[in-house]
Design a protein around this motif. Structure first.
Motif, PDB file in Angstrom:
ATOM      1  N   CYS A 100      -7.087 129.336  43.513  1.00  0.00           N
ATOM      2  CA  CYS A 100      -6.316 130.189  44.425  1.00  0.00           C
ATOM      3  C   CYS A 100      -6.442 131.655  44.016  1.00  0.00           C
ATOM      4  O   CYS A 100      -6.645 132.535  44.861  1.00  0.00           O
ATOM      5  N   GLU A 101      -6.328 131.903  42.725  1.00  0.00           N
ATOM      6  CA  GLU A 101      -6.438 133.268  42.201  1.00  0.00           C
ATOM      7  C   GLU A 101      -7.796 133.875  42.558  1.00  0.00           C
ATOM      8  O   GLU A 101      -7.884 135.012  43.035  1.00  0.00           O
ATOM      9  N   LEU A 102      -8.858 133.105  42.344  1.00  0.00           N
ATOM     10  CA  LEU A 102     -10.221 133.593  42.598  1.00  0.00           C
ATOM     11  C   LEU A 102     -10.512 133.794  44.080  1.00  0.00           C
ATOM     12  O   LEU A 102     -11.425 134.536  44.432  1.00  0.00           O
ATOM     13  N   SER A 103      -9.745 133.123  44.934  1.00  0.00           N
ATOM     14  CA  SER A 103      -9.985 133.292  46.371  1.00  0.00           C
ATOM     15  C   SER A 103      -8.887 134.098  47.059  1.00  0.00           C
ATOM     16  O   SER A 103      -8.875 134.220  48.281  1.00  0.00           O
ATOM     17  N   GLY A 104      -7.956 134.641  46.269  1.00  0.00           N
ATOM     18  CA  GLY A 104      -6.955 135.555  46.821  1.00  0.00           C
ATOM     19  C   GLY A 104      -5.893 134.901  47.684  1.00  0.00           C
ATOM     20  O   GLY A 104      -5.270 135.554  48.518  1.00  0.00           O
ATOM     21  N   CYS A 105      -5.667 133.597  47.502  1.00  0.00           N
ATOM     22  CA  CYS A 105      -4.605 132.954  48.281  1.00  0.00           C
ATOM     23  C   CYS A 105      -3.504 132.437  47.354  1.00  0.00           C
ATOM     24  O   CYS A 105      -3.756 132.157  46.180  1.00  0.00           O
ATOM     25  N   ALA A 106      -2.309 132.352  47.869  1.00  0.00           N
ATOM     26  CA  ALA A 106      -1.152 131.975  47.060  1.00  0.00           C
ATOM     27  C   ALA A 106      -0.999 130.461  47.000  1.00  0.00           C
ATOM     28  O   ALA A 106      -1.101 129.782  48.020  1.00  0.00           O
ATOM     29  N   LEU A 107      -0.761 129.940  45.786  1.00  0.00           N
ATOM     30  CA  LEU A 107      -0.359 128.537  45.641  1.00  0.00           C
ATOM     31  C   LEU A 107       1.141 128.522  45.908  1.00  0.00           C
ATOM     32  O   LEU A 107       1.949 128.871  45.047  1.00  0.00           O
TER      33      LEU A 107
ATOM     34  N   GLN B  77     -21.171 118.962  31.899  1.00  0.00           N
ATOM     35  CA  GLN B  77     -20.706 120.233  32.464  1.00  0.00           C
ATOM     36  C   GLN B  77     -21.507 120.590  33.712  1.00  0.00           C
ATOM     37  O   GLN B  77     -20.952 121.057  34.709  1.00  0.00           O
ATOM     38  N   ALA B  78     -22.832 120.359  33.660  1.00  0.00           N
ATOM     39  CA  ALA B  78     -23.689 120.655  34.817  1.00  0.00           C
ATOM     40  C   ALA B  78     -23.272 119.815  36.027  1.00  0.00           C
ATOM     41  O   ALA B  78     -23.224 120.316  37.157  1.00  0.00           O
ATOM     42  N   ILE B  79     -22.950 118.556  35.779  1.00  0.00           N
ATOM     43  CA  ILE B  79     -22.537 117.655  36.864  1.00  0.00           C
ATOM     44  C   ILE B  79     -21.170 118.068  37.430  1.00  0.00           C
ATOM     45  O   ILE B  79     -20.950 118.062  38.638  1.00  0.00           O
ATOM     46  N   MET B  80     -20.238 118.450  36.552  1.00  0.00           N
ATOM     47  CA  MET B  80     -18.860 118.745  36.961  1.00  0.00           C
ATOM     48  C   MET B  80     -18.623 120.210  37.338  1.00  0.00           C
ATOM     49  O   MET B  80     -17.503 120.575  37.710  1.00  0.00           O
ATOM     50  N   GLU B  81     -19.654 121.046  37.250  1.00  0.00           N
ATOM     51  CA  GLU B  81     -19.513 122.466  37.596  1.00  0.00           C
ATOM     52  C   GLU B  81     -18.770 122.593  38.925  1.00  0.00           C
ATOM     53  O   GLU B  81     -19.159 121.989  39.922  1.00  0.00           O
ATOM     54  N   PRO B  82     -17.672 123.369  38.979  1.00  0.00           N
ATOM     55  CA  PRO B  82     -16.874 123.375  40.214  1.00  0.00           C
ATOM     56  C   PRO B  82     -17.541 124.105  41.383  1.00  0.00           C
ATOM     57  O   PRO B  82     -18.446 124.926  41.182  1.00  0.00           O
ATOM     58  N   THR B  83     -17.110 123.764  42.555  1.00  0.00           N
ATOM     59  CA  THR B  83     -17.595 124.380  43.796  1.00  0.00           C
ATOM     60  C   THR B  83     -17.421 125.897  43.735  1.00  0.00           C
ATOM     61  O   THR B  83     -16.366 126.394  43.342  1.00  0.00           O
ATOM     62  N   ARG B  84     -18.442 126.618  44.137  1.00  0.00           N
ATOM     63  CA  ARG B  84     -18.362 128.084  44.123  1.00  0.00           C
ATOM     64  C   ARG B  84     -17.413 128.563  45.219  1.00  0.00           C
ATOM     65  O   ARG B  84     -17.428 128.071  46.346  1.00  0.00           O
ATOM     66  N   LEU B  85     -16.596 129.537  44.866  1.00  0.00           N
ATOM     67  CA  LEU B  85     -15.667 130.155  45.822  1.00  0.00           C
ATOM     68  C   LEU B  85     -16.345 131.402  46.399  1.00  0.00           C
ATOM     69  O   LEU B  85     -16.553 132.381  45.692  1.00  0.00           O
ATOM     70  N   TYR B  86     -16.694 131.331  47.676  1.00  0.00           N
ATOM     71  CA  TYR B  86     -17.438 132.430  48.309  1.00  0.00           C
ATOM     72  C   TYR B  86     -16.521 133.455  48.979  1.00  0.00           C
ATOM     73  O   TYR B  86     -16.994 134.463  49.494  1.00  0.00           O
ATOM     74  N   VAL B  87     -15.231 133.206  48.975  1.00  0.00           N
ATOM     75  CA  VAL B  87     -14.285 133.935  49.817  1.00  0.00           C
ATOM     76  C   VAL B  87     -14.339 135.455  49.666  1.00  0.00           C
ATOM     77  O   VAL B  87     -14.603 136.175  50.637  1.00  0.00           O
ATOM     78  N   LYS B  88     -14.059 135.954  48.478  1.00  0.00           N
ATOM     79  CA  LYS B  88     -13.913 137.409  48.327  1.00  0.00           C
ATOM     80  C   LYS B  88     -15.203 138.157  48.651  1.00  0.00           C
ATOM     81  O   LYS B  88     -15.178 139.191  49.326  1.00  0.00           O
ATOM     82  N   ASN B  89     -16.340 137.630  48.196  1.00  0.00           N
ATOM     83  CA  ASN B  89     -17.608 138.320  48.431  1.00  0.00           C
ATOM     84  C   ASN B  89     -18.019 138.297  49.902  1.00  0.00           C
ATOM     85  O   ASN B  89     -18.496 139.298  50.440  1.00  0.00           O
ATOM     86  N   VAL B  90     -17.833 137.148  50.553  1.00  0.00           N
ATOM     87  CA  VAL B  90     -18.225 137.044  51.964  1.00  0.00           C
ATOM     88  C   VAL B  90     -17.280 137.863  52.849  1.00  0.00           C
ATOM     89  O   VAL B  90     -17.722 138.520  53.796  1.00  0.00           O
ATOM     90  N   LEU B  91     -15.982 137.870  52.542  1.00  0.00           N
ATOM     91  CA  LEU B  91     -15.045 138.712  53.309  1.00  0.00           C
ATOM     92  C   LEU B  91     -15.430 140.190  53.194  1.00  0.00           C
ATOM     93  O   LEU B  91     -15.383 140.934  54.186  1.00  0.00           O
TER      94      LEU B  91
END
Length: 350
Positions: free
Chosen positions: A134-141, A225-239
């Motif tokens: 949430c922090e990395l994508s600018g939305c509130a939990l 770690q390579a397998i479990m690498e989390p989904t990239r958050l594209y929000v801030k850059n694409v906005l």
């Protein structure tokens, strides 16, 4: 007295398998994590019966965009490998990246965590990941639900669901309807498998283990770690790129891969012609393809195969858009063009 007569010994909720004290302890652990995600619009912290949010006044005609998703069978590996701190990022990313595709800014997020018996440390690690996402994508939990349901889930297992709400100015909604032949298709690199195709990933791991050929590392990271690498958050850059460039459409590459997600944003009669080899195949995806023994078509239909978000722009704006996204930290490839659709598929890689 008959042996079948009911016992008069009191049974507490804890005896039945639900620990209210553990639930309260988790809420206290979560509060500081949620606090770090607060932003304009939040009217009350977590703990109420409903979460209040005021749409920012800078929107003239706000349209709300919502999305919901889970993490899928990637959770099975989280249980097996005791790696719980990043699946929360996956949970957030799957919903906020979807909301972003309409051009919307994610505003707030709610999570649902269900288990048979609550392990406070595990749950706190999961929610810590959710808060980070949430922090990395600018939305509130802004709220959520922790459900302890004895007998519903095996020991050590849990399920996750998430719900995101975003807003977009009515005049700026991305529908993809303005996409035209000649437009350029940009691909933003994924961080790995993200959170789709894990039923096949797990089969590949089983096969490699049986053959004794499990690699120690992939792409410079330890295998797990390579397998479990989390989904990239594209929000801030694409906005940020949307503010500066005439982006016509976005596609989040999830289940169904490149072949089934790009057509969702193409008008009737158009196709995306992608250039094979225009983006590199990582060691991770090369290993999955080799281990599963599948062809390139199946790879592009099952996995993101290295491209997590697709951006469609007019040809004259492609270079500048790519430059902005690179400057913001994305790895960007020019992967194809939009063309009139003939007899072929809506997405062709050739």
């Amino acid at each position: 007295m008959s042996s079948s007569a009911p016992s008069s010994t009191p049974i507490s909720y804890k005896d039945a398998g639900v620990d209210i004290v553990a639930g309260d302890a988790l809420v206290e652990r979560i509060k500081p994590l949620a606090k770090k995600t607060m932003r304009e619009g939040v009217m009350a912290g977590i703990g109420g019966f409903g979460a209040l949010f005021e749409v920012p006044k800078r929107y003239k005609e706000p349209v709300l965009v919502s999305g919901t998703d889970g993490v899928g069978t990637k959770l099975k590996l989280a249980f097996e490998w005791n790696m719980h701190d990043t699946v929360g990022i996956d949970l957030v990313a799957m919903s906020v990246n979807d909301v972003l595709v309409q051009g919307a800014e994610p505003l707030f997020f709610l999570d649902y965590f269900a288990c048979g018996k609550l392990d406070v440390d595990t749950a706190a690690a999961v929610v810590g990941g959710i808060a980070r996402g949430c922090e990395l994508s600018g939305c509130a939990l802004i709220g959520g639900e922790t459900a302890e349901m004895p007998g519903m889930y095996p020991a050590g297992e849990y399920d996750l669901a998430g719900f995101a709400v975003g807003a977009v100015e009515k005049s700026k909604i991305l529908t993809g309807q303005s996409v035209a032949a000649g437009d350029v298709v940009l691909g933003l690199a994924s961080a790995g498998v993200h959170s789709n195709g894990f039923s096949l990933v797990r089969k590949c791991i089983e096969r490699a283990e049986a053959q004794g050929s499990l690699p120690e590392s992939l792409d410079g990271k330890p295998f797990k770690q390579a397998i479990m690498e989390p989904t990239r958050l594209y929000v801030k850059n694409v906005l940020a790129a949307l503010e500066q460039h005439p982006i016509k459409a976005l596609a989040h590459i999830t289940g169904g891969g490149l072949l089934e997600n790009i057509p969702r944003v193409l008008p009737e009669g158009l196709a995306a012609h992608l250039d094979a080899g225009s983006w590199p195949q990582t060691e991770l995806f090369a290993w999955l393809q080799k281990t599963a023994g599948i062809d390139a078509v199946e790879m592009n239909r099952t996995f993101n195969n290295g491209i997590g978000m697709v951006v469609v722009v007019p040809a004259e704006a492609a270079e500048a858009t790519a430059a902005t996204l690179k400057q913001l930290g994305e790895t960007v490839y020019t992967i194809g063009r939009i063309a009139a659709r003939g007899e072929g598929e809506p997405v062709e890689v050739r």
